[in-house]
Design an enzyme around this catalytic site. Structure first.
Site, PDB file in Angstrom:
ATOM      1  N   ARG A  55     -95.861 110.948  16.525  1.00 24.27           N
ATOM      2  CA  ARG A  55     -95.156 110.779  17.804  1.00 24.27           C
ATOM      3  C   ARG A  55     -94.184 109.612  17.644  1.00 24.27           C
ATOM      4  NH1 ARG A  55     -99.367 109.623  22.223  1.00 24.27           N
ATOM      5  NH2 ARG A  55     -99.739 111.859  22.193  1.00 24.27           N
TER       6      ARG A  55
ATOM      7  N   ARG B 125     -97.229 101.818  25.144  1.00 26.57           N
ATOM      8  CA  ARG B 125     -96.640 103.001  24.502  1.00 26.57           C
ATOM      9  C   ARG B 125     -95.129 103.089  24.740  1.00 26.57           C
ATOM     10  NH1 ARG B 125    -100.828 107.051  23.874  1.00 26.57           N
ATOM     11  NH2 ARG B 125    -102.726 105.919  23.365  1.00 26.57           N
TER      12      ARG B 125
ATOM     13  N   LYS C 104    -105.110 102.206  25.988  1.00 28.94           N
ATOM     14  CA  LYS C 104    -103.676 102.508  26.021  1.00 28.94           C
ATOM     15  C   LYS C 104    -103.038 101.938  27.290  1.00 28.94           C
ATOM     16  CE  LYS C 104    -104.112 107.039  25.893  1.00 28.94           C
ATOM     17  NZ  LYS C 104    -103.981 108.507  26.115  1.00 28.94           N
TER      18      LYS C 104
ATOM     19  N   LYS D  46     -99.236 102.108  29.620  1.00 28.67           N
ATOM     20  CA  LYS D  46     -97.992 102.882  29.747  1.00 28.67           C
ATOM     21  C   LYS D  46     -97.032 102.256  30.753  1.00 28.67           C
ATOM     22  CE  LYS D  46    -100.142 107.166  28.343  1.00 28.67           C
ATOM     23  NZ  LYS D  46    -100.491 108.552  28.677  1.00 28.67           N
TER      24      LYS D  46
ATOM     25  N   CYS E 200     -99.563 120.968  28.952  1.00 28.16           N
ATOM     26  CA  CYS E 200     -99.780 120.080  27.798  1.00 28.16           C
ATOM     27  C   CYS E 200     -99.937 120.932  26.542  1.00 28.16           C
ATOM     28  CB  CYS E 200    -101.023 119.233  28.018  1.00 28.16           C
ATOM     29  SG  CYS E 200    -102.540 120.200  27.887  1.00 28.16           S
TER      30      CYS E 200
ATOM     31  N   CYS F 270    -104.708 120.193  19.571  1.00 26.56           N
ATOM     32  CA  CYS F 270    -105.369 119.084  20.262  1.00 26.56           C
ATOM     33  C   CYS F 270    -106.886 119.198  20.126  1.00 26.56           C
ATOM     34  CB  CYS F 270    -104.993 119.062  21.739  1.00 26.56           C
ATOM     35  SG  CYS F 270    -105.830 117.710  22.582  1.00 26.56           S
TER      36      CYS F 270
ATOM     37  N   CYS G 201    -107.591 119.850  29.391  1.00 24.42           N
ATOM     38  CA  CYS G 201    -108.804 119.046  29.608  1.00 24.42           C
ATOM     39  C   CYS G 201    -108.467 117.963  30.638  1.00 24.42           C
ATOM     40  CB  CYS G 201    -109.288 118.433  28.287  1.00 24.42           C
ATOM     41  SG  CYS G 201    -108.438 116.914  27.825  1.00 24.42           S
TER      42      CYS G 201
ATOM     43  N   CYS H 172    -102.591 115.431  30.263  1.00 20.01           N
ATOM     44  CA  CYS H 172    -101.349 115.007  29.609  1.00 20.01           C
ATOM     45  C   CYS H 172    -100.072 115.599  30.203  1.00 20.01           C
ATOM     46  CB  CYS H 172    -101.423 115.321  28.125  1.00 20.01           C
ATOM     47  SG  CYS H 172    -102.796 114.473  27.317  1.00 20.01           S
TER      48      CYS H 172
HETATM   49 FE1  SRM Z   1    -102.072 112.659  26.159  1.00 17.78          FE
HETATM   50  C1  SRM Z   1    -104.826 112.174  24.266  1.00 17.78           C
HETATM   51  C2  SRM Z   1    -100.903 114.909  23.972  1.00 17.78           C
HETATM   52  C3  SRM Z   1     -99.057 112.490  27.670  1.00 17.78           C
HETATM   53  C4  SRM Z   1    -103.540 111.162  28.854  1.00 17.78           C
HETATM   54  N1  SRM Z   1    -102.738 113.372  24.399  1.00 17.78           N
HETATM   55  C5  SRM Z   1    -103.889 113.016  23.765  1.00 17.78           C
HETATM   56  C6  SRM Z   1    -103.959 113.623  22.355  1.00 17.78           C
HETATM   57  C7  SRM Z   1    -103.330 112.655  21.398  1.00 17.78           C
HETATM   58  C8  SRM Z   1    -105.358 114.079  21.898  1.00 17.78           C
HETATM   59  C9  SRM Z   1    -106.167 113.084  21.101  1.00 17.78           C
HETATM   60  O1  SRM Z   1    -106.426 111.950  21.580  1.00 17.78           O
HETATM   61  O2  SRM Z   1    -106.577 113.441  20.008  1.00 17.78           O
HETATM   62  C10 SRM Z   1    -103.044 114.868  22.586  1.00 17.78           C
HETATM   63  C11 SRM Z   1    -102.369 115.426  21.349  1.00 17.78           C
HETATM   64  C12 SRM Z   1    -102.106 116.908  21.500  1.00 17.78           C
HETATM   65  C13 SRM Z   1    -101.243 117.436  20.436  1.00 17.78           C
HETATM   66  O3  SRM Z   1    -101.746 118.222  19.604  1.00 17.78           O
HETATM   67  O4  SRM Z   1    -100.059 117.124  20.395  1.00 17.78           O
HETATM   68  C14 SRM Z   1    -102.149 114.364  23.697  1.00 17.78           C
HETATM   69  N2  SRM Z   1    -100.276 113.445  25.789  1.00 17.78           N
HETATM   70  C15 SRM Z   1    -100.012 114.428  24.896  1.00 17.78           C
HETATM   71  C16 SRM Z   1     -98.617 114.964  25.063  1.00 17.78           C
HETATM   72  C17 SRM Z   1     -97.967 115.385  23.751  1.00 17.78           C
HETATM   73  C18 SRM Z   1     -98.665 116.125  26.064  1.00 17.78           C
HETATM   74  C19 SRM Z   1     -97.443 116.980  26.179  1.00 17.78           C
HETATM   75  O5  SRM Z   1     -97.662 118.180  26.366  1.00 17.78           O
HETATM   76  O6  SRM Z   1     -96.316 116.504  26.166  1.00 17.78           O
HETATM   77  C20 SRM Z   1     -97.963 113.758  25.762  1.00 17.78           C
HETATM   78  C21 SRM Z   1     -97.415 112.759  24.785  1.00 17.78           C
HETATM   79  C22 SRM Z   1     -96.781 111.624  25.487  1.00 17.78           C
HETATM   80  C23 SRM Z   1     -96.088 110.650  24.573  1.00 17.78           C
HETATM   81  O7  SRM Z   1     -95.039 111.004  24.057  1.00 17.78           O
HETATM   82  O8  SRM Z   1     -96.576 109.530  24.442  1.00 17.78           O
HETATM   83  C24 SRM Z   1     -99.166 113.161  26.470  1.00 17.78           C
HETATM   84  N3  SRM Z   1    -101.402 111.872  27.911  1.00 17.78           N
HETATM   85  C25 SRM Z   1    -100.143 112.041  28.418  1.00 17.78           C
HETATM   86  C26 SRM Z   1    -100.124 111.726  29.813  1.00 17.78           C
HETATM   87  C27 SRM Z   1     -98.915 111.848  30.739  1.00 17.78           C
HETATM   88  C28 SRM Z   1     -98.089 110.612  30.773  1.00 17.78           C
HETATM   89  O9  SRM Z   1     -98.410 109.609  30.132  1.00 17.78           O
HETATM   90  O10 SRM Z   1     -97.084 110.634  31.483  1.00 17.78           O
HETATM   91  C29 SRM Z   1    -101.413 111.368  30.164  1.00 17.78           C
HETATM   92  C30 SRM Z   1    -101.919 111.039  31.591  1.00 17.78           C
HETATM   93  C31 SRM Z   1    -101.487 109.729  32.081  1.00 17.78           C
HETATM   94  C32 SRM Z   1    -102.499 108.668  31.757  1.00 17.78           C
HETATM   95  O11 SRM Z   1    -102.469 108.154  30.651  1.00 17.78           O
HETATM   96  O12 SRM Z   1    -103.335 108.401  32.627  1.00 17.78           O
HETATM   97  C33 SRM Z   1    -102.201 111.450  28.952  1.00 17.78           C
HETATM   98  N4  SRM Z   1    -103.864 111.768  26.485  1.00 17.78           N
HETATM   99  C34 SRM Z   1    -104.281 111.245  27.674  1.00 17.78           C
HETATM  100  C35 SRM Z   1    -105.642 110.798  27.524  1.00 17.78           C
HETATM  101  C36 SRM Z   1    -106.522 110.128  28.617  1.00 17.78           C
HETATM  102  C37 SRM Z   1    -106.347 108.666  28.675  1.00 17.78           C
HETATM  103  C38 SRM Z   1    -107.326 107.988  29.590  1.00 17.78           C
HETATM  104  O13 SRM Z   1    -106.881 107.210  30.445  1.00 17.78           O
HETATM  105  O14 SRM Z   1    -108.530 108.230  29.474  1.00 17.78           O
HETATM  106  C39 SRM Z   1    -106.023 111.104  26.199  1.00 17.78           C
HETATM  107  C40 SRM Z   1    -107.404 110.846  25.540  1.00 17.78           C
HETATM  108  C41 SRM Z   1    -107.636 109.425  25.215  1.00 17.78           C
HETATM  109  O15 SRM Z   1    -106.758 108.577  25.232  1.00 17.78           O
HETATM  110  O16 SRM Z   1    -108.796 109.137  24.924  1.00 17.78           O
HETATM  111  C42 SRM Z   1    -104.884 111.722  25.584  1.00 17.78           C
HETATM  112 FE1  SF4 Z   2    -105.167 117.722  24.720  1.00 18.90          FE
HETATM  113 FE2  SF4 Z   2    -106.348 117.390  27.038  1.00 18.90          FE
HETATM  114 FE3  SF4 Z   2    -104.049 116.173  26.565  1.00 18.90          FE
HETATM  115 FE4  SF4 Z   2    -104.049 118.758  26.922  1.00 18.90          FE
HETATM  116  S1  SF4 Z   2    -104.657 117.263  28.447  1.00 18.90           S
HETATM  117  S2  SF4 Z   2    -102.999 117.669  25.237  1.00 18.90           S
HETATM  118  S3  SF4 Z   2    -105.980 119.356  26.033  1.00 18.90           S
HETATM  119  S4  SF4 Z   2    -105.947 115.780  25.526  1.00 18.90           S
END
Ligand code: SRM
Ligand code: SF4
Length: 571
Positions: free
Chosen positions: A84, A154, A215, A217, A435, A441, A480, A484
């Site tokens: 990323r 981030r 993390k 943001k 997502c 993922c 899940c 995201c």
């Molecule tokens: Fe996310 C984890 C994809 C935006 C909350 N996110 C992941 C991971 C890296 C899975 C992992 O930990 O192994 C996913 C990778 C999937 C893949 O195969 O690419 C993933 N997140 C994404 C992306 C690519 C979704 C998308 O369809 O675009 C976004 C990448 C953003 C970036 O460029 O940095 C993405 N993730 C978000 C958002 C939305 C936002 O930030 O605007 C959220 C919700 C907002 C928030 O943070 O509260 C989000 N992702 C999470 C979480 C839960 C964090 C938490 O507070 O518990 C995880 C899991 C974790 O961190 O443990 C996670």
């Molecule tokens: Fe993966 Fe859950 Fe984020 Fe979708 S919402 S990309 S399933 S961690």
């Protein structure tokens, strides 16, 4: 009494999370990544390095579609990394695009460039022997992936507002400045991936030697557009302008959307308004919101470690006062502003500087050549002739920005020839997002990106059935509860629970300022449509003028409004 970790948590009852050990022992994020990189007996990284490479912008993954088949053949999963990039404000130059296009084509398992919900791109499926080359290729065109994952600040978002070019430029410069100010100081990235000279890191003045508890943001937004979804973020700078000139920011703290199924101590939460700061105090405020969260965030339980939980634990006023004390700045009362939209402006718009900007819709941000729609080739061909830049939006779309009037026709022809402009897309399609989820993922419980095209078609049918074919519902699917694609700020949010099963949330609004409430739990497609069908019918029949679906279900009491997440979300 200082609210540090030791006083807020009982160390005997709550041992620190293991991530704290590995950060402390990592020698400022170096770990033994270099050794693992040379070990070709496995495609993966050791457990500690598996976590540490995240701070360098990579996640170890494998293709879940072929996991069982490989296990049957007694092969380890096909380990690879997802990268990323760090792109504050999502701006990427044509020559940078051409470089990432070449790399994706030659060295990634899927050949795709995936635009994310945070204005950057991801490569999926890079094998260990190619990882170092990848960083060097990116570095060659001025791109890095430092701190795009891990317990750090981030990629900093900035509303992609090409129309008000001067204001955007100022806001964008702040998103870059904040990103750089909060970056880790360790030279581990340069040493490991770019063969930079080893330089002993002795301190991380802002992030601390064990970095943040979780993390973090940050956004810079330009009202009235809330494209960046401020309530998903720990720290937000809302631009306040006078006569088109930026004068400062309203600061919102403590948003976040993730939760864990079955754990009511976790919940999505909106950010709180801390007040206005002038430009000269902006970096100090950014630094000390981070430093207070660094010192007060929960380092024992990672599920309760984000700023949103710290605020709910210590109280908003206490947190804010500590930020003011450390920064030596007092927040002024917030200045008036309003968000009225968060969608992208598709098609052409003309900026006040006379340049033209074309926003193209890319379903789920997945850029590939599809039958009849050679999207990836199309963007490459545009990059070969484009004189302006590209802007990745927080809705996973792309703006071809800064086009001179006499170059517009050529860009439009290329876009149309390659399926980047499609006038048949419904309003519903343009307001739907998912997502990544399967197959890359590891946390996905249900399909998301691969399910969305079908779901959009079904929702379009429901809208048409009730005479609402021109209307839209902000629809977001996540595989899940991490959320995201920000389903927890959608009018209809589906949250993966198991294969083919989702929790259905209703009642967010179109501008992203309300969290939707659980309406039906663990249901499949038929039940989702059965639930939506009569509600869309009622909405069509009884809506106030222009009332959005989310506002309608709140006004008519279909679901209760989530006002205070801690008490209302699970009630
Ligand atoms: Fe996310 C984890 C994809 C935006 C909350 N996110 C992941 C991971 C890296 C899975 C992992 O930990 O192994 C996913 C990778 C999937 C893949 O195969 O690419 C993933 N997140 C994404 C992306 C690519 C979704 C998308 O369809 O675009 C976004 C990448 C953003 C970036 O460029 O940095 C993405 N993730 C978000 C958002 C939305 C936002 O930030 O605007 C959220 C919700 C907002 C928030 O943070 O509260 C989000 N992702 C999470 C979480 C839960 C964090 C938490 O507070 O518990 C995880 C899991 C974790 O961190 O443990 C996670
Ligand atoms: Fe993966 Fe859950 Fe984020 Fe979708 S919402 S990309 S399933 S961690």
């Amino acid at each position: 009494m200082p609210h540090n970790v030791a006083t807020l948590l009982d160390p005997d009852a709550a041992p620190l999370a293991d991530n704290e050990r590995l950060k402390r022992e990592s020698d400022f994020l170096r770990g033994t990544i270099t050794d693992d990189l040379q070990d070709r007996t496995t495609g993966g990284f050791s457990p500690d390095n598996f976590q540490l490479i995240r701070f360098h912008g990579m996640y170890q993954q494998d293709d879940r579609d072929i996991r069982a088949e490989r296990a049957e053949q007694k092969l380890e999963p096909l380990h690879n990394v997802m990268l990323r990039a760090r792109m504050p404000g999502g701006i990427i130059a044509p020559e940078q695009w051409l470089a990432i296009d070449r790399f994706a084509e030659q060295f990634t398992q899927y050949g795709s460039i995936r635009l994310t919900t945070r204005q950057t791109f991801q490569f999926h499926g890079v094998l260990k022997p190619d990882i170092k080359d990848m960083h060097q290729v990116l570095n060659g065109v001025g791109i890095d992936s430092i701190a795009t994952a891990g317990d750090v600040n981030r990629n900093v978002l900035c509303t992609t507002n090409p129309v008000e070019s001067a204001l955007h430029q100022q806001a964008y410069e702040w998103s870059k400045a904040i990103s750089e100010h909060l970056l880790p100081q360790t030279k581990a990235y340069v040493e490991i991936w770019l063969d930079g000279v080893k330089a002993k890191t002795t301190e991380e003045p802002i992030l601390g030697e064990t970095y943040l508890p979780r993390k973090f943001k940050t956004t810079v937004s330009i009202p009235p557009n809330n494209e960046v979804d401020v309530h998903a973020n720990d720290l937000n700078f809302v631009a306040i302008a006078e006569a088109g000139q930026l004068v400062g920011f309203n600061v919102l703290v403590g948003g976040g959307l993730a939760m864990t199924h079955g754990d009511t101590a976790t919940y999505p939460r909106k950010a709180d308004d801390f007040g206005f700061v002038s430009l000269e105090n902006t970096l100090a405020i950014a630094e000390h919101v981070v430093s207070v969260q660094r010192d007060w965030g929960n380092r024992a339980n990672r599920k309760n470690a984000k700023t949103k939980y710290t605020l709910d634990r210590v109280g908003i006023d206490v947190f804010k006062a500590e930020v003011e004390k450390r920064a030596g700045v007092t927040f002024e009362p917030s200045r008036p502003y309003a968000f009225t939209t968060r969608g992208d402006r598709f098609g052409w718009v003309e900026g006040i500087d006379g340049k033209h900007h074309l926003t193209v819709f890319l379903l789920n941000g997945r850029i590939l050549d599809y039958p009849g729609k050679a999207l990836k080739t199309g963007i490459r061909k545009i990059a070969e002739v484009h004189q302006g830049d590209f802007r990745m939006t927080a809705n996973q779309n792309l703006i071809i920005a800064g086009v001179a009037a006499d170059e517009r026709a050529q860009i439009e022809t290329l876009a149309r020839e390659h399926g980047l402009l499609d006038d048949t897309y419904s309003a519903q399609r343009l307001h739907s997002m998912a997502c990544v989820a399967m197959p890359t993922c590891p946390l996905a419980m249900a399909e998301s990106e691969r399910y969305l095209p079908r779901l959009i078609g079904l929702v379009e049918e429901l809208l048409a059935k009730h005479g609402m074919a021109q209307e839209h519902i902000v629809l977001r699917v996540v595989g899940c509860p991490n959320g995201c694609a920000r389903a927890m700020l959608a009018e209809v949010g589906l949250v993966g629970k198991g294969p083919g099963k989702y929790n259905l949330h209703l009642g967010g609004n179109r501008i992203g300022t309300r969290i939707p409430k659980l309406y039906r739990e663990n249901i499949g497609e038929d039940a989702i449509l059965d639930a939506l069908d009569p509600l869309i019918g009622l909405w069509a029949a009884q809506r106030d003028a222009d009332e959005g679906f989310g506002d309608f279900v709140i006004r008519t009491g279909v679901v209760a409004e989530v006002k205070v997440s801690k008490t209302d979300f699970h009630a």
